[in-house]
Structure formats: structure tokens, C-alpha cells
Design an enzyme around this catalytic site. Structure first.
Site, PDB file in Angstrom:
ATOM      1  N   SER A 193       0.839  -1.195   0.000  1.00 35.92           N
ATOM      2  CA  SER A 193       0.000   0.000   0.000  1.00 35.92           C
ATOM      3  C   SER A 193       0.873   1.243   0.000  1.00 35.92           C
ATOM      4  O   SER A 193       1.967   1.257   0.581  1.00 35.92           O
ATOM      5  CB  SER A 193      -0.890   0.024   1.240  1.00 35.92           C
ATOM      6  OG  SER A 193      -1.491   1.298   1.394  1.00 35.92           O
ATOM      7  N   TYR A 244      -0.028  -0.230  10.040  1.00 41.93           N
ATOM      8  CA  TYR A 244      -0.285  -0.642   8.653  1.00 41.93           C
ATOM      9  C   TYR A 244       0.865  -0.204   7.734  1.00 41.93           C
ATOM     10  O   TYR A 244       1.331  -0.967   6.880  1.00 41.93           O
ATOM     11  CB  TYR A 244      -1.607  -0.009   8.227  1.00 41.93           C
ATOM     12  CG  TYR A 244      -2.128  -0.374   6.869  1.00 41.93           C
ATOM     13  CD1 TYR A 244      -2.746  -1.598   6.642  1.00 41.93           C
ATOM     14  CD2 TYR A 244      -2.055   0.535   5.816  1.00 41.93           C
ATOM     15  CE1 TYR A 244      -3.270  -1.906   5.384  1.00 41.93           C
ATOM     16  CE2 TYR A 244      -2.570   0.238   4.568  1.00 41.93           C
ATOM     17  CZ  TYR A 244      -3.173  -0.986   4.359  1.00 41.93           C
ATOM     18  OH  TYR A 244      -3.686  -1.281   3.124  1.00 41.93           O
ATOM     19  N   LYS A 264       3.201  -2.675   5.567  1.00 37.82           N
ATOM     20  CA  LYS A 264       3.206  -2.608   4.101  1.00 37.82           C
ATOM     21  C   LYS A 264       4.592  -2.254   3.566  1.00 37.82           C
ATOM     22  O   LYS A 264       4.968  -2.684   2.469  1.00 37.82           O
ATOM     23  CB  LYS A 264       2.151  -1.617   3.619  1.00 37.82           C
ATOM     24  CG  LYS A 264       0.709  -2.086   3.839  1.00 37.82           C
ATOM     25  CD  LYS A 264       0.430  -3.455   3.224  1.00 37.82           C
ATOM     26  CE  LYS A 264      -1.046  -3.732   3.000  1.00 37.82           C
ATOM     27  NZ  LYS A 264      -1.294  -5.104   2.515  1.00 37.82           N
TER      28      LYS A 264
HETATM   29  N1  LIG Z   1      -8.995  -0.930  -0.482  1.00 40.55           N
HETATM   30  C1  LIG Z   1      -7.941  -0.218  -0.854  1.00 40.55           C
HETATM   31  O1  LIG Z   1      -8.071   0.862  -1.455  1.00 40.55           O
HETATM   32  C2  LIG Z   1      -6.559  -0.722  -0.554  1.00 40.55           C
HETATM   33  C3  LIG Z   1      -5.477   0.142  -0.796  1.00 40.55           C
HETATM   34  C4  LIG Z   1      -4.188  -0.321  -0.561  1.00 40.55           C
HETATM   35  C5  LIG Z   1      -4.005  -1.630  -0.117  1.00 40.55           C
HETATM   36  N2  LIG Z   1      -5.081  -2.443   0.146  1.00 40.55           N
HETATM   37  C6  LIG Z   1      -4.826  -3.796   0.590  1.00 40.55           C
HETATM   38  O2  LIG Z   1      -5.592  -4.691  -0.199  1.00 40.55           O
HETATM   39  C7  LIG Z   1      -5.863  -5.886   0.567  1.00 40.55           C
HETATM   40  C8  LIG Z   1      -7.358  -6.178   0.538  1.00 40.55           C
HETATM   41  O3  LIG Z   1      -8.037  -5.113   1.188  1.00 40.55           O
HETATM   42  P1  LIG Z   1      -9.596  -4.824   0.982  1.00 40.55           P
HETATM   43  O4  LIG Z   1      -9.725  -3.365   0.826  1.00 40.55           O
HETATM   44  O5  LIG Z   1     -10.139  -5.725  -0.033  1.00 40.55           O
HETATM   45  O6  LIG Z   1     -10.145  -5.216   2.448  1.00 40.55           O
HETATM   46  P2  LIG Z   1     -11.389  -6.154   2.911  1.00 40.55           P
HETATM   47  O7  LIG Z   1     -11.529  -5.916   4.358  1.00 40.55           O
HETATM   48  O8  LIG Z   1     -12.559  -5.918   2.021  1.00 40.55           O
HETATM   49  O9  LIG Z   1     -10.859  -7.644   2.622  1.00 40.55           O
HETATM   50  C9  LIG Z   1      -9.827  -8.214   3.383  1.00 40.55           C
HETATM   51  C10 LIG Z   1     -10.176  -9.673   3.646  1.00 40.55           C
HETATM   52  O10 LIG Z   1      -9.075 -10.264   4.376  1.00 40.55           O
HETATM   53  C11 LIG Z   1      -9.634 -11.178   5.308  1.00 40.55           C
HETATM   54  N3  LIG Z   1      -8.673 -11.414   6.397  1.00 40.55           N
HETATM   55  C12 LIG Z   1      -8.335 -10.566   7.396  1.00 40.55           C
HETATM   56  N4  LIG Z   1      -7.464 -11.152   8.226  1.00 40.55           N
HETATM   57  C13 LIG Z   1      -7.209 -12.401   7.743  1.00 40.55           C
HETATM   58  C14 LIG Z   1      -6.390 -13.469   8.171  1.00 40.55           C
HETATM   59  N5  LIG Z   1      -5.648 -13.369   9.279  1.00 40.55           N
HETATM   60  N6  LIG Z   1      -6.357 -14.598   7.429  1.00 40.55           N
HETATM   61  C15 LIG Z   1      -7.132 -14.726   6.306  1.00 40.55           C
HETATM   62  N7  LIG Z   1      -7.957 -13.728   5.876  1.00 40.55           N
HETATM   63  C16 LIG Z   1      -7.992 -12.579   6.583  1.00 40.55           C
HETATM   64  C17 LIG Z   1     -10.905 -10.501   5.780  1.00 40.55           C
HETATM   65  O11 LIG Z   1     -11.827 -11.439   6.367  1.00 40.55           O
HETATM   66  C18 LIG Z   1     -11.423  -9.846   4.499  1.00 40.55           C
HETATM   67  O12 LIG Z   1     -12.384 -10.656   3.848  1.00 40.55           O
HETATM   68  C19 LIG Z   1      -5.313  -5.635   1.957  1.00 40.55           C
HETATM   69  O13 LIG Z   1      -4.016  -6.183   2.072  1.00 40.55           O
HETATM   70  C20 LIG Z   1      -5.231  -4.117   2.016  1.00 40.55           C
HETATM   71  O14 LIG Z   1      -4.290  -3.688   2.956  1.00 40.55           O
HETATM   72  C21 LIG Z   1      -6.357  -2.014  -0.060  1.00 40.55           C
END
Ligand SMILES: NC(=O)c1ccc[n+]([C@@H]2O[C@H](COP(=O)([O-])OP(=O)(O)OC[C@H]3O[C@@H](n4cnc5c(N)ncnc54)[C@H](O)[C@@H]3O)[C@@H](O)[C@H]2O)c1
Length: 297
Positions: free
Chosen positions: A151, A164, A168
Site C-alpha cells: 500500500s 499498517y 506494508k
Molecule cells: N482498499 C484499498 O483501497 C486498498 C489500498 C491499498 C491496499 N489495500 C490492501 O488490499 C488488501 C485487501 O483489502 P480490501 O480493501 O479488499 O479489504 P477487505 O476488508 O474488504 O478484505 C480483506 C479480507 O481479508 C480477510 N482477512 C483478514 N485477516 C485475515 C487473516 N488473518 N487470514 C485470512 N484472511 C484474513 C478478511 O476477512 C477480508 O475478507 C489488503 O491487504 C489491504 O491492505 C487495499
């Protein structure tokens, strides 16, 4: 013909958000997919929900192959079971996407140790855990594709995200190390900083409808390419998505040097810093809109 015909992929945290779209896309390209998700809240607390099973049903309804796994990436032994699910169900492992994540945002002075440890455990340790189990299998096979979800919060900094951002940034560092170590065995390791409206980012839009370029599915085609044989020449890179663009980050590198025979005294540094390194000071944090100079057709 799909980009991933005959391949087997594990996607962690694939029950919701960005990971769900990656799993659907990899399956659409012909991969058999282990849909891992422990089904927790945004902060990592248990819910009793089973989003992994839901996504498997979606993949199967579209004609693909998928099996759910409910182990937590943050536990080393459990992470081994995630990887074993791929070999047990489909006989091999070609692709690992480390996507599972939680957030517990607080400014540093309000962040307690538990919030720090919980976020590090899922993102940073979780990424180590799955790769540590997957890499020997990929090494034996002489082939592998690992995509680590990072991220901008870690690459550039973001207010309120000590835990976080640390995790990251560590994922970026591990990506570089593993690209060097595993590249010799036909395994590529890259990082992707995605974007999109999920429950993790819904507050950014203040309840307003998100623009179409915030669809979390827009990240998946880049991940599918990196997961394919065709991306064999891409290793140790940090890529991103902004709007409808895929981007590549510059690897941190020295951009200027001040040199003095035999070294410097603190007073000499103070005298000369501004005129040399001081001319290259860089902003931290996420820019308001990084696509400066984008040409409108
Ligand atoms: N949404 C964004 O704009 C964004 C930006 C930068 C990075 N990210 C990264 O993208 C990834 C997905 O994020 P998202 O926005 O889809 O979030 P989200 O919360 O919609 O999905 C994350 C999923 O991970 C699962 N999870 C959490 N802990 C876990 C564990 N210990 N073992 C297995 N599963 C687990 C959760 O149950 C959830 O379904 C993450 O790594 C997040 O940091 C997202």
C-alpha cells in the site's frame, strides 16, 4: 485460452473486496483457486461469516474450480494448511497472492501495542508465513509467481497508519529480498499497491457514491498478468493502480550524495547539508492526484 490455464493459485483474504475480485479474475483466466478467508471484521475480530465459501460458489457458478480455506495467515502452522489445501485439492501450487488484511488506524500517540501487533501479524508476518510454506514447493517445481499486496501507506506514508504503514513497507522489503533469493528458481516476486472502494476505504468517500474508477475489480487484471507465465521478466517490482491506470513505483535509491575526504563533523554537515542534500528533500504522504500530466484524449 486463459492466461492461467492449468495453474493453481492461492489468494489470501479472498472472501471480500480486492481479494475476491482477484480470485474471480484468476479463475476466469483458467486457474484453480484456493479462496482463503478467515471471515473477520475490518479490525480482525471474528464474525461467524464465511465469505470464502460464497466466493467459491461464485467461481463454480461461472464454470471455474475453487475450494475454500478458513485458516488465518497470521498463524504459521495455519498458513501451512492454506498452502497444503492447494496441493491437496489440486496437486500443485503455481501462484500465491498475499492479500489478507485488517486495519486498526490510530495516530501514534493513541495506538496501543495490541493494535500494532494485530496489524503486523496479518500483513507482515502473514506474508512471511504463507511464502515460507509455498517457496519450497515452487523451488522444487522450478516455477512460481508470488504477488504481495502492499500500500502507498507503507511506500509513501499515511496519517494514522503506523502499524499498517510499517507492515506494508516491510512487505516491499521482503518482496525485494525474495525476488533476489527465489528468482534463481523460476519464481518471480512482485508487489502491488491496489486501490478501490471496499469496507477498508468506504470512509474516504464520506458515504457518497464512489466514482467508477474506484471499482476494486480494476486491480485484478494486473495481478493476473503478474501471476502468468508471460510475466517471467517482471521480478522485484512494485506496481500500483490509480484511476484507470496501472503504475510502477521507483525503487528507493540514492538520488544525491555529499562527499568529503575522511568524513564529516556534525558542524560541517550542518554547514553543507542545505546546499547539497537539502536541495533534494522529498514530500511524504499520498499525493492528492498522482496522475499529473495525464493526457485527455
Ligand atoms: N482498499 C484499498 O483501497 C486498498 C489500498 C491499498 C491496499 N489495500 C490492501 O488490499 C488488501 C485487501 O483489502 P480490501 O480493501 O479488499 O479489504 P477487505 O476488508 O474488504 O478484505 C480483506 C479480507 O481479508 C480477510 N482477512 C483478514 N485477516 C485475515 C487473516 N488473518 N487470514 C485470512 N484472511 C484474513 C478478511 O476477512 C477480508 O475478507 C489488503 O491487504 C489491504 O491492505 C487495499
Amino acid at each position: 485460452m486463459g492466461l492461467l490455464d492449468g495453474r493453481v493459485a492461492v489468494v489470501t483474504g479472498a472472501g471480500r473486496g480486492i481479494g475476491r475480485d482477484i480470485a474471480l479474475c484468476l479463475a476466469g483466466e483458467g486457474a484453480k483457486v484456493v479462496v482463503n478467508d478467515v471471515g473477520v471484521t475490518l479490525g480482525g475480530e471474528g464474525t461467524g461469516e464465511d465469505p470464502a465459501a460464497t466466493v467459491c460458489r461464485e467461481i463454480e457458478a461461472a464454470g471455474g474450480d475453487a475450494v475454500p480455506n478458513h485458516d488465518s495467515v497470521s498463524d504459521f502452522e495455519a498458513a501451512g494448511r492454506i498452502i497444503a489445501t492447494a496441493t491437496g485439492a489440486f496437486g500443485r501450487l503455481d501462484v500465491l497472492v498475499n492479500n489478507a488484511g485488517i486495519v486498526r488506524d490510530r495516530t501514534l500517540v493513541k495506538m496501543d501495542e495490541g493494535d500494532y501487533d494485530a496489524v503486523i501479524a496479518v500483513h507482515q508476518k502473514g506474508t512471511f508465513n504463507t511464502v515460507r510454506h509455498a517457496a519450497p514447493l515452487m523451488k522444487d517445481a522450478g516455477y512460481g509467481r508470488i504477488v504481495n499486496i502492499t500500500s502507498s501507506a507503507g511506500l509513501r506514508g499515511n496519517f494514522g497508519q503506523t502499524n499498517y504503514g510499517a507492515a506494508k513497507a516491510a512487505i516491499m522489503g521482503m518482496t525485494f529480498v525474495w525476488a533476489l533469493e527465489l528468482g534463481r528458481y523460476g519464481i518471480t516476486v512482485n508487489a502491488v499497491a491496489p486501490a478501490g472502494l471496499t469496507r477498508m476505504t468506504e470512509n474516504l468517500f464520506g458515504g457518497a457514491e464512489a466514482p467508477p474508477d474506484q471499482d476494486p475489480a480494476l486491480n485484478a487484471p494486473l495481478v493476473a498478468f503478474l501471476a502468468s507465465e508471460q510475466a517471467s521478466y517482471v521480478n522485484g517490482q512494485v506496481l500500483g493502480r490509480t484511476g484507470f491506470a496501472y503504475t510502477i513505483f521507483q525503487t528507493p535509491r540514492q538520488v544525491a550524495a555529499m562527499w568529503r575526504d575522511g568524513g564529516w563533523t556534525p558542524a560541517e554537515v550542518a554547514d553543507h547539508f542545505h546546499e547539497v542534500l537539502g536541495q533534494h528533500l522529498q514530500p511524504v504522504g499520498m499525493p492528492a492526484h498522482p496522475l499529473l500530466g495525464k493526457k485527455d484524449d
